[in-house]
Design a protein around this motif. Structure first.
Motif, PDB file in Angstrom:
ATOM      1  N   VAL A 127       0.837  -1.196   0.000  1.00 38.15           N
ATOM      2  CA  VAL A 127       0.000   0.000   0.000  1.00 38.15           C
ATOM      3  C   VAL A 127       0.870   1.245   0.000  1.00 38.15           C
ATOM      4  CG1 VAL A 127      -1.729   1.275   1.315  1.00 38.15           C
ATOM      5  CG2 VAL A 127      -1.843  -1.188   1.208  1.00 38.15           C
ATOM      6  N   ALA A 128       1.960   1.183   0.730  1.00 38.46           N
ATOM      7  CA  ALA A 128       2.870   2.319   0.836  1.00 38.46           C
ATOM      8  C   ALA A 128       4.275   1.804   1.090  1.00 38.46           C
ATOM      9  CB  ALA A 128       2.432   3.231   1.978  1.00 38.46           C
ATOM     10  N   SER A 129       5.242   2.680   0.927  1.00 43.77           N
ATOM     11  CA  SER A 129       6.624   2.333   1.268  1.00 43.77           C
ATOM     12  C   SER A 129       7.146   3.390   2.234  1.00 43.77           C
ATOM     13  CB  SER A 129       7.490   2.244   0.017  1.00 43.77           C
ATOM     14  OG  SER A 129       7.530   3.482  -0.641  1.00 43.77           O
ATOM     15  N   VAL A 130       7.785   2.897   3.286  1.00 40.48           N
ATOM     16  CA  VAL A 130       8.294   3.773   4.340  1.00 40.48           C
ATOM     17  C   VAL A 130       9.769   3.456   4.522  1.00 40.48           C
ATOM     18  CG1 VAL A 130       8.023   4.452   6.755  1.00 40.48           C
ATOM     19  CG2 VAL A 130       6.044   3.730   5.447  1.00 40.48           C
ATOM     20  N   VAL A 135      10.925   2.890  10.649  1.00 38.06           N
ATOM     21  CA  VAL A 135      10.148   1.850  11.321  1.00 38.06           C
ATOM     22  C   VAL A 135      11.040   0.673  11.719  1.00 38.06           C
ATOM     23  CG1 VAL A 135       7.928   2.426  10.294  1.00 38.06           C
ATOM     24  CG2 VAL A 135       9.481   0.921   9.072  1.00 38.06           C
ATOM     25  N   GLN A 136      12.214   0.970  12.212  1.00 40.97           N
ATOM     26  CA  GLN A 136      13.256  -0.017  12.484  1.00 40.97           C
ATOM     27  C   GLN A 136      12.770  -1.300  13.156  1.00 40.97           C
ATOM     28  OE1 GLN A 136      16.417   0.518  11.472  1.00 40.97           O
ATOM     29  NE2 GLN A 136      17.106  -1.456  12.159  1.00 40.97           N
ATOM     30  N   PRO A 137      12.196  -1.281  14.344  1.00 43.09           N
ATOM     31  CA  PRO A 137      11.859  -2.579  14.940  1.00 43.09           C
ATOM     32  C   PRO A 137      10.565  -3.200  14.396  1.00 43.09           C
ATOM     33  CG  PRO A 137      11.390  -0.827  16.497  1.00 43.09           C
ATOM     34  CD  PRO A 137      12.010  -0.196  15.289  1.00 43.09           C
ATOM     35  N   PHE A 138       9.738  -2.422  13.711  1.00 42.71           N
ATOM     36  CA  PHE A 138       8.435  -2.918  13.277  1.00 42.71           C
ATOM     37  C   PHE A 138       8.352  -3.186  11.778  1.00 42.71           C
ATOM     38  CE2 PHE A 138       7.695  -0.054  16.908  1.00 42.71           C
ATOM     39  CZ  PHE A 138       7.264  -1.001  17.822  1.00 42.71           C
TER      40      PHE A 138
END
Length: 177
Positions: A127-130, A135-138
């Motif tokens: 859906v998206a790219s981050v 969002v290191q640990p997740f």
């Protein structure tokens, strides 16, 4: 190159559009629940409350031993009006509950259908790219069912995005209240 551009364009528009849809559903639900709570104030109810208040005020002003009978009569009359008001409120709340509950059920069913359509539409595509650093640990949780990361970006799947959007929209609704 053309296929990559359309996928990137679809992905960039999908996330805000899904968020907007979820926020609209959340505000509609909140609005209906607020209407359901506030719908019990009618003219008849306001009139009965005013009459009760007036009768109790008159009864309080008659505190002399010689006017005790009149005060007791006014208090009994106020108690009868309170009973009438309670019956009216019970009847009215049943009517309001039935009508608004139907709207809330329809809205819930529509929400479930829209969620299922979105899940089927974006099941294996992101859906998206981050940024992975953001969002290191997740990163693994957010990229569930989308294939992980690409070019140092985490690809966000539809189910984590729906959960995240729902939580954020509920928080926004509470703040705006």
């Amino acid at each position: 190159m053309g296929e990559g551009e359309t996928l990137e364009q679809r992905r960039s528009l999908a996330a805000p559009l899904i968020f907007f849809i979820i926020v609209v559903f959340q505000f509609a639900t909140k609005w209906l629940q607020d209407l359901k709570k506030g719908a019990s104030k009618t003219d008849k109810e306001i009139q009965l409350r005013g009459e009760i208040k007036q009768l109790l005020k008159e009864a309080a002003s008659l505190s002399q031993p010689s006017t005790f009978a009149q005060a007791a009569k006014l208090r009994r009359s106020a108690a009868a009006k309170e009973k009438e008001l309670a019956n009216y409120q019970a009847q009215r709340s049943k009517e309001v509950k039935l009508s608004y509950d139907w709207y809330l059920k329809v809205l819930f069913m529509l929400k479930v259908i829209i969620y299922l359509v979105l899940i089927f539409w974006f099941w294996r595509s992101p859906v998206a790219s981050v940024s992975q650093q953001l969002v290191q640990p997740f990163g693994k949780m957010l990229s569930w069912k989308t294939g992980g990361s690409l070019n140092n970006n985490v690809m966000v799947g539809i189910i984590p995005w729906l959960i995240l959007c729902t939580r954020v929209s509920k928080f926004v609704c509470r703040i705006i209240k």
